[in-house]
Design a protein around this motif. Structure first.
Motif, PDB file in Angstrom:
ATOM      1  N   ILE B 474       0.832  -1.203   0.000  1.00 58.48           N
ATOM      2  CA  ILE B 474       0.000   0.000   0.000  1.00 58.48           C
ATOM      3  C   ILE B 474       0.870   1.257   0.000  1.00 58.48           C
ATOM      4  CG2 ILE B 474      -1.665   1.343   1.384  1.00 58.48           C
ATOM      5  CD1 ILE B 474      -2.716  -1.345   2.460  1.00 58.48           C
ATOM      6  N   ALA B 475       0.633   2.121  -0.952  1.00 57.52           N
ATOM      7  CA  ALA B 475       1.265   3.438  -0.912  1.00 57.52           C
ATOM      8  C   ALA B 475       0.303   4.363  -0.167  1.00 57.52           C
ATOM      9  CB  ALA B 475       1.509   3.950  -2.326  1.00 57.52           C
ATOM     10  N   VAL B 476       0.805   5.031   0.861  1.00 56.62           N
ATOM     11  CA  VAL B 476      -0.064   5.872   1.694  1.00 56.62           C
ATOM     12  C   VAL B 476      -0.660   7.009   0.857  1.00 56.62           C
ATOM     13  CG1 VAL B 476      -0.134   7.469   3.650  1.00 56.62           C
ATOM     14  CG2 VAL B 476       1.174   5.339   3.823  1.00 56.62           C
ATOM     15  N   ASN B 477       0.207   7.645   0.088  1.00 58.10           N
ATOM     16  CA  ASN B 477      -0.253   8.778  -0.717  1.00 58.10           C
ATOM     17  C   ASN B 477      -0.072   8.453  -2.202  1.00 58.10           C
ATOM     18  OD1 ASN B 477      -0.754  11.146  -2.005  1.00 58.10           O
ATOM     19  ND2 ASN B 477       0.666  12.386  -0.782  1.00 58.10           N
ATOM     20  N   SER B 478      -1.183   8.127  -2.853  1.00 62.73           N
ATOM     21  CA  SER B 478      -1.063   7.672  -4.235  1.00 62.73           C
ATOM     22  C   SER B 478      -0.667   8.807  -5.177  1.00 62.73           C
ATOM     23  CB  SER B 478      -2.375   7.038  -4.704  1.00 62.73           C
ATOM     24  OG  SER B 478      -3.432   7.948  -4.530  1.00 62.73           O
ATOM     25  N   GLU B 482       7.175   9.198  -5.653  1.00 60.44           N
ATOM     26  CA  GLU B 482       8.241   8.388  -5.067  1.00 60.44           C
ATOM     27  C   GLU B 482       7.658   7.189  -4.318  1.00 60.44           C
ATOM     28  OE1 GLU B 482      11.222   8.814  -5.817  1.00 60.44           O
ATOM     29  OE2 GLU B 482      12.299   7.534  -4.405  1.00 60.44           O
ATOM     30  N   GLN B 483       6.612   7.452  -3.526  1.00 57.17           N
ATOM     31  CA  GLN B 483       5.958   6.356  -2.792  1.00 57.17           C
ATOM     32  C   GLN B 483       5.418   5.307  -3.773  1.00 57.17           C
ATOM     33  OE1 GLN B 483       2.951   7.535   0.043  1.00 57.17           O
ATOM     34  NE2 GLN B 483       4.297   8.977   1.104  1.00 57.17           N
ATOM     35  N   MET B 484       4.760   5.801  -4.820  1.00 55.84           N
ATOM     36  CA  MET B 484       4.173   4.873  -5.794  1.00 55.84           C
ATOM     37  C   MET B 484       5.260   4.058  -6.492  1.00 55.84           C
ATOM     38  SD  MET B 484       0.892   4.772  -5.806  1.00 55.84           S
ATOM     39  CE  MET B 484       0.166   4.368  -7.384  1.00 55.84           C
ATOM     40  N   LYS B 485       6.380   4.718  -6.782  1.00 55.76           N
ATOM     41  CA  LYS B 485       7.455   4.036  -7.492  1.00 55.76           C
ATOM     42  C   LYS B 485       8.038   2.915  -6.619  1.00 55.76           C
ATOM     43  CE  LYS B 485      12.060   5.068  -9.170  1.00 55.76           C
ATOM     44  NZ  LYS B 485      12.819   5.287  -7.945  1.00 55.76           N
ATOM     45  N   ILE B 486       8.293   3.240  -5.356  1.00 59.18           N
ATOM     46  CA  ILE B 486       8.880   2.230  -4.460  1.00 59.18           C
ATOM     47  C   ILE B 486       7.883   1.110  -4.180  1.00 59.18           C
ATOM     48  CG2 ILE B 486       9.687   1.868  -2.088  1.00 59.18           C
ATOM     49  CD1 ILE B 486      11.264   4.446  -2.398  1.00 59.18           C
ATOM     50  N   ALA B 487       6.612   1.485  -3.993  1.00 60.54           N
ATOM     51  CA  ALA B 487       5.582   0.468  -3.769  1.00 60.54           C
ATOM     52  C   ALA B 487       5.539  -0.485  -4.961  1.00 60.54           C
ATOM     53  CB  ALA B 487       4.223   1.133  -3.558  1.00 60.54           C
ATOM     54  N   GLU B 488       5.608   0.079  -6.148  1.00 64.85           N
ATOM     55  CA  GLU B 488       5.557  -0.745  -7.353  1.00 64.85           C
ATOM     56  C   GLU B 488       6.773  -1.660  -7.461  1.00 64.85           C
ATOM     57  OE1 GLU B 488       4.062   1.181 -10.702  1.00 64.85           O
ATOM     58  OE2 GLU B 488       4.205  -0.640 -11.919  1.00 64.85           O
ATOM     59  N   GLU B 489       7.940  -1.127  -7.082  1.00 61.54           N
ATOM     60  CA  GLU B 489       9.142  -1.968  -7.107  1.00 61.54           C
ATOM     61  C   GLU B 489       9.014  -3.147  -6.139  1.00 61.54           C
ATOM     62  OE1 GLU B 489      12.316   1.594  -8.256  1.00 61.54           O
ATOM     63  OE2 GLU B 489      12.410   0.649  -6.263  1.00 61.54           O
ATOM     64  N   ILE B 522      -5.825 -10.084   4.260  1.00 64.33           N
ATOM     65  CA  ILE B 522      -4.487 -10.336   3.716  1.00 64.33           C
ATOM     66  C   ILE B 522      -3.485 -10.449   4.879  1.00 64.33           C
ATOM     67  CG2 ILE B 522      -2.788  -9.558   2.009  1.00 64.33           C
ATOM     68  CD1 ILE B 522      -5.723 -10.005   0.968  1.00 64.33           C
ATOM     69  N   PRO B 523      -2.734 -11.566   4.959  1.00 58.82           N
ATOM     70  CA  PRO B 523      -1.917 -11.848   6.149  1.00 58.82           C
ATOM     71  C   PRO B 523      -0.832 -10.821   6.453  1.00 58.82           C
ATOM     72  CG  PRO B 523      -2.186 -13.839   4.831  1.00 58.82           C
ATOM     73  CD  PRO B 523      -2.735 -12.708   4.030  1.00 58.82           C
ATOM     74  N   MET B 524      -0.236 -10.217   5.412  1.00 63.91           N
ATOM     75  CA  MET B 524       0.859  -9.267   5.664  1.00 63.91           C
ATOM     76  C   MET B 524       0.616  -8.003   4.856  1.00 63.91           C
ATOM     77  SD  MET B 524       4.094 -11.884   5.359  1.00 63.91           S
ATOM     78  CE  MET B 524       3.422 -13.216   4.403  1.00 63.91           C
ATOM     79  N   ARG B 525       1.019  -6.885   5.436  1.00 63.88           N
ATOM     80  CA  ARG B 525       0.935  -5.685   4.618  1.00 63.88           C
ATOM     81  C   ARG B 525       2.217  -4.873   4.726  1.00 63.88           C
ATOM     82  NH1 ARG B 525      -3.394  -2.016   7.999  1.00 63.88           N
ATOM     83  NH2 ARG B 525      -1.847  -0.675   9.006  1.00 63.88           N
ATOM     84  N   VAL B 526       2.578  -4.293   3.589  1.00 64.90           N
ATOM     85  CA  VAL B 526       3.767  -3.447   3.515  1.00 64.90           C
ATOM     86  C   VAL B 526       3.278  -2.051   3.164  1.00 64.90           C
ATOM     87  CG1 VAL B 526       5.938  -3.016   2.316  1.00 64.90           C
ATOM     88  CG2 VAL B 526       5.187  -5.381   2.749  1.00 64.90           C
ATOM     89  N   VAL B 527       3.493  -1.098   4.054  1.00 62.89           N
ATOM     90  CA  VAL B 527       2.993   0.255   3.836  1.00 62.89           C
ATOM     91  C   VAL B 527       4.148   1.184   3.478  1.00 62.89           C
ATOM     92  CG1 VAL B 527       1.785   2.206   4.872  1.00 62.89           C
ATOM     93  CG2 VAL B 527       1.050  -0.130   5.375  1.00 62.89           C
ATOM     94  N   VAL B 528       4.033   1.771   2.294  1.00 67.60           N
ATOM     95  CA  VAL B 528       5.070   2.673   1.806  1.00 67.60           C
ATOM     96  C   VAL B 528       4.590   4.104   2.061  1.00 67.60           C
ATOM     97  CG1 VAL B 528       6.398   3.383  -0.224  1.00 67.60           C
ATOM     98  CG2 VAL B 528       5.678   0.979   0.036  1.00 67.60           C
ATOM     99  N   GLY B 529       5.262   4.777   3.005  1.00 73.21           N
ATOM    100  CA  GLY B 529       4.809   6.121   3.371  1.00 73.21           C
ATOM    101  C   GLY B 529       5.973   7.103   3.420  1.00 73.21           C
ATOM    102  N   LYS B 530       5.863   8.046   4.305  1.00 74.99           N
ATOM    103  CA  LYS B 530       6.875   9.111   4.353  1.00 74.99           C
ATOM    104  C   LYS B 530       8.266   8.623   4.734  1.00 74.99           C
ATOM    105  CE  LYS B 530       3.696  12.890   5.295  1.00 74.99           C
ATOM    106  NZ  LYS B 530       3.047  13.683   6.365  1.00 74.99           N
ATOM    107  N   LYS B 531       8.309   7.494   5.470  1.00 75.05           N
ATOM    108  CA  LYS B 531       9.595   7.003   5.963  1.00 75.05           C
ATOM    109  C   LYS B 531      10.529   6.540   4.854  1.00 75.05           C
ATOM    110  CE  LYS B 531       8.323   5.772  10.651  1.00 75.05           C
ATOM    111  NZ  LYS B 531       6.837   5.746  10.497  1.00 75.05           N
ATOM    112  N   ILE B 532      10.035   6.496   3.618  1.00 73.48           N
ATOM    113  CA  ILE B 532      10.939   6.068   2.536  1.00 73.48           C
ATOM    114  C   ILE B 532      12.121   7.012   2.385  1.00 73.48           C
ATOM    115  CG2 ILE B 532       9.396   4.682   1.099  1.00 73.48           C
ATOM    116  CD1 ILE B 532       9.002   7.284  -0.589  1.00 73.48           C
TER     117      ILE B 532
END
Lengths: 571, 571
Positions: B474-478, B482-489, B522-532
């Protein structure tokens, strides 16, 4: 799989009930057994092939973004009443009542169910496009089930339905499915040709069938020998021949006692059948429609049905209808003075001069009849194309072959979304009906078609990717401990590669083992015999009659080579 | 899967039609939709879970040597007439006629089909043992379909049938299936307990059910709190209480006007209900059977049916039958002088002294009645066990819980092979009926049961192996590129591991994305947010409320750890 534990259901005799190769071999190799007329059970070998074909379909559908659903086979009558098909479907639909006396059918197809599902789930153009599919059991109470699973009453189908906000979207979805089908049939080793098909009232190039050439096919496929034109004969455009110029004769009534058929009339009047025109009368939703084609041509009923806006199948007019329209017995109908709701004239007939037609009086025909002067009607293409005619696309020579339909892609447009009021909100906040396409593959029929194209006198020859087992490991002498030990080692090694392997560990003669492996169509066989004293085994492809002598440690590599040749990966 | 392309059918509201958690969550998370009463369609998320469960079943069945078949759902009536079940099955069987007016049913189960198949294919003991299974759609026209797919009318079942040459073989097959079921339910994350079940006329420990404890279960399961004893209440043995010694009184008729029920009689005569005995009359295949149990006990109708050799379900006798047997209105039946075909006496009643029973005369009861002196009958165990009673195995304390059956293993013996004349040639050249077992798992019901055991107020919590998607990225801010790019990777990297991953690329608020991921379980979630900006993302297990802050390049390793913890491999 160790064959000593396996339900082996191979038959040496050709079953009397089976007329065609695939049906015979599916019974003989032990893939299917008949449960009832047109209803079959799949035995283990048959299930494995089915699952392989299903997996190919799944992968290719998902590669195009389609998502899998699984709908019930039992469908409430109300959905079919909404679309207007509950009554229209006729005897082919299995109908069932529940304990509360409510009406259901066993789905012969699922347009209604998918339309209703999307109507409930999708509200906005933002959620479009979407393509939903399922691999599921269908029921059609065929009048004449035959050829095993080729035309059965319970069968597995992949059906997909696309939903778009506009025609461009549908075109894209349709092309994606076209490409997916090309991939699917290629991977199945099927030579399936995409041909234009009739699309009923919708018209245009909105319907295409994937056809497998087959002597036992139930469709006639028209191919051009010069270009890539291919169409179902139902759809294939006929080019009207130009008649030679000649002076117009006077129309004359001649007595033709007992001459009813074109052949009888031509013989009696001593003229070429090409100078005669036949007038066929049809019952179209209660109306009488007459069709005129040249005496030696065949009427194309699908073209007639489309031109007369038939809601379902059309049928030849009854004797009473003929009497009413012509005031004569059957065999003397003609266009001059006929009383019908619609008179369709094949373009070729319009071009002809001084034709011979029925006089609408028993025992009489007319000669010297001419379009325009003596009668008029709706002119169009109402006949079947014939072998040797001109291609409508390039003018090349047409050839005709029998074919079996394994897939069908179809632009439905708004047929179901309109009748079932399935709408979304478009960019402008307006309600619009979904633009739909539907896409089917006969899964069980695909398996049979693969066999039709891949077999010899000894049995099936599976293309590698659909083969139930890829390799058969056979010890020539099951009493020889060393042979059995090495065979088992090879078997275990190949299994560890994630390969479906058969180990024929039965206490049978080598000949029996070879025969079963060939009948079952296993693509590769490794025979462990006396040569193991030299560290060697025999390797043979099912497609070949040559034994390759290879080292035991070359077996894996040899098999890898075959996988690579077929574009497949091994673990 | 990119969620922007996905048919997302999550609902925020709890649907009014759904009473239990699994039904609510299957609707809310978008796994199923209702087509008709007890008939459901599976949406994409539901199909993925089904396929995962089916794959587990397949692997465990094949590990025990079972081979997969696929039989038709339509079954000709003749097969059921052969086994005698065509008439016996009653209203629960969907029946259908084809265009030729031939009778078929939609298979509620497939004993007949598999018996007939093996009868045709297997001739010799050398081909035994064999175990054949299928994962296939079943039809049962339930009187009261409910709880979504928990009790539906069209559902997916795994049914297996074993064929052996002798009882020892059947015992081995039965134990193998027991072990397979333990593995299957373990891998599904289901706490399913194997309990003894009723096996009808066959008797013995020939039937076991896999039960999931559930408040909404339709079965009562008897457990011992001290040992491992567990049985369906239908089957659970009741230990008769010994009554205290007392002097035998004389039998007396007393007037009990308007006192019909045990409670009314006890109150009127001012005695403990434990001093009374109730006499219930049943209609068993047209015969009248009376059953006596202590006033405070419940009759066990399965035990009664077995003792009276009922061919099907039994029902309480009609008022006319009661009048005929007792010469009295309902409420005054008793054992003394009753005219019935069979009188069953619960062992506890035999032990009692000076009991109160109906007098077979309207308005009267008898007191001081004693077994042996005043009446006799067939003595046995005809009542339900109750909470707190003694365990029949160890004497410990019994507790009772509600349960839902997800699996059933059953030694059929020769029931079907005898009636359908399915025989093989044994070692001595003699014909013998196959010794059969049958083994079922409700696949759709298993999915619902997993949810019953694994959910919280926010949604489903899938066990890893059955989860439709293992990870949600999940990208916090679609709108943040940058968030979307890393989430996609991250998404692409995880997909390349062969993992089913969701990438929530929708233009929705983060809260909506979190809620959907939780609802879908969904058992696991990876949240891509400001901390990237520090190269970090949040990782959270669905079972936890803690966010773990990890480096982007640790994501794969973190997920691998979870797979290993669950005994699963990642590519």
């Amino acid at each position: 799989m160790r064959m000593s534990n396996m339900l082996i259901a191979t038959l040496r005799e050709v079953p009397a009930e089976a007329e065609i190769a695939s049906h015979q071999l599916m019974l003989r190799a032990g893939l299917i057994r008949k449960m009832s007329s047109g209803i079959y059970n799949h035995l283990p070998l048959g299930v494995k092939v089915l699952k392989n074909v299903e997996e190919i379909i799944r992968e290719e559908m998902e590669a195009k973004g389609a998502q899998e659903l699984l709908c019930s086979a039992i469908i409430p009558a109300e959905l079919w009443q909404e679309s207007g098909r509950w009554d229209a479907y006729g005897a082919e639909m299995f109908r069932v009542k529940d304990r509360g006396n409510r009406d259901y059918c066993l789905g012969p197809t699922h347009e209604e169910v998918f339309t209703s599902t999307v109507k409930n789930e999708i509200k906005s153009y933002k959620q479009l496009p979407i393509n939903l599919y399922q691999i599921q059991t269908k029921y059609r109470d065929e009048r004449r089930p035959r050829f095993g699973v080729m035309r059965s009453r319970e069968f597995i189908m992949k059906d997909a339905y696309s939903f778009d906000k506009d025609q461009e979207g549908l075109d894209i979805a349709f092309n994606k499915m076209h490409d997916a089908y090309v991939n699917i049939f290629n991977r199945c080793g099927l030579d399936a040709k995409c041909v234009e098909a009739d699309s009923g009232a919708i018209g245009g190039s909105n319907s295409a069938e994937f056809m497998v050439k087959s002597e036992v096919g139930e469709d006639d496929i028209v191919f051009c020998t010069a270009c890539d034109y291919a169409a179902n004969i139902e759809k294939a455009e006929a080019i009207a021949e130009k008649a030679e110029e000649e002076a117009l004769q006077e129309m004359k009534k001649v007595e033709t006692p007992n001459s009813r058929t074109i052949e009888e009339v031509s013989e009696f009047l001593n003229v070429d059948t090409k100078k005669t025109v036949k007038t066929l009368l049809y019952n179209v939703d209660g109306k009488t429609v007459a069709v005129l084609v040249r005496g030696d041509r065949e009427v194309n009923e699908v073209k007639v049905a489309n031109a007369s806006n038939a809601t379902g199948d059309i049928e030849l007019a009854s004797h009473e209808q003929v009497m009413e329209a012509t005031n004569a017995q059957t065999g003397f109908a003609g266009p001059v003075g006929i009383k019908v709701d619609l008179l369709l004239v094949d373009e070729e007939v319009k071009n002809m001069h001084n034709i011979i037609v029925g006089a609408n009086e028993t025992g009489y025909h007319l000669t010297g009849v001419n379009y325009g002067r003596d009668f008029e009607g709706v002119v169009g293409d109402f006949r079947n194309v014939e072998e040797g005619e001109k291609c409508p696309k390039c003018g090349g020579k047409i050839t005709i072959a029998k074919g079996t339909e394994v897939g069908h892609i179809f632009k439905l447009g708004t047929k179901y979304s309109e009748s079932m009021n399935a709408k979304f909100i478009d960019e402008n906040g307006k309600e619009q009906p979904f633009i739909m396409g539907c896409y089917g593959i006969g899964v069980t029929r695909t398996v049979a078609s693969i066999i039709e194209q891949h077999h010899d006198e000894n049995g099936i020859i599976w293309p590698l990717e659909v083969a139930p087992y890829k390799v058969s490991v056979i010890a020539v002498n099951s009493k020889d401990e060393e042979q059995m030990k090495i065979a088992e080692e090879i078997y275990n090694n190949l299994r560890s590669l994630g390969l479906d392997v058969l180990f024929d560990d039965r206490k049978e003669r080598a000949g029996v083992k070879f025969k079963d492996a060939e009948l079952m169509g296993i693509p590769m066989r490794v025979v462990v015999g006396k040569k193991i004293t030299d560290g060697e085994v025999e390797f043979r492809l099912r497609t070949s009659s040559d034994n390759e002598i290879i080292k035991i440690d070359e077996v894996e590599g040899r098999i890898r080579t075959e996988f690579e040749k077929n574009g497949l990966k091994l673990r």
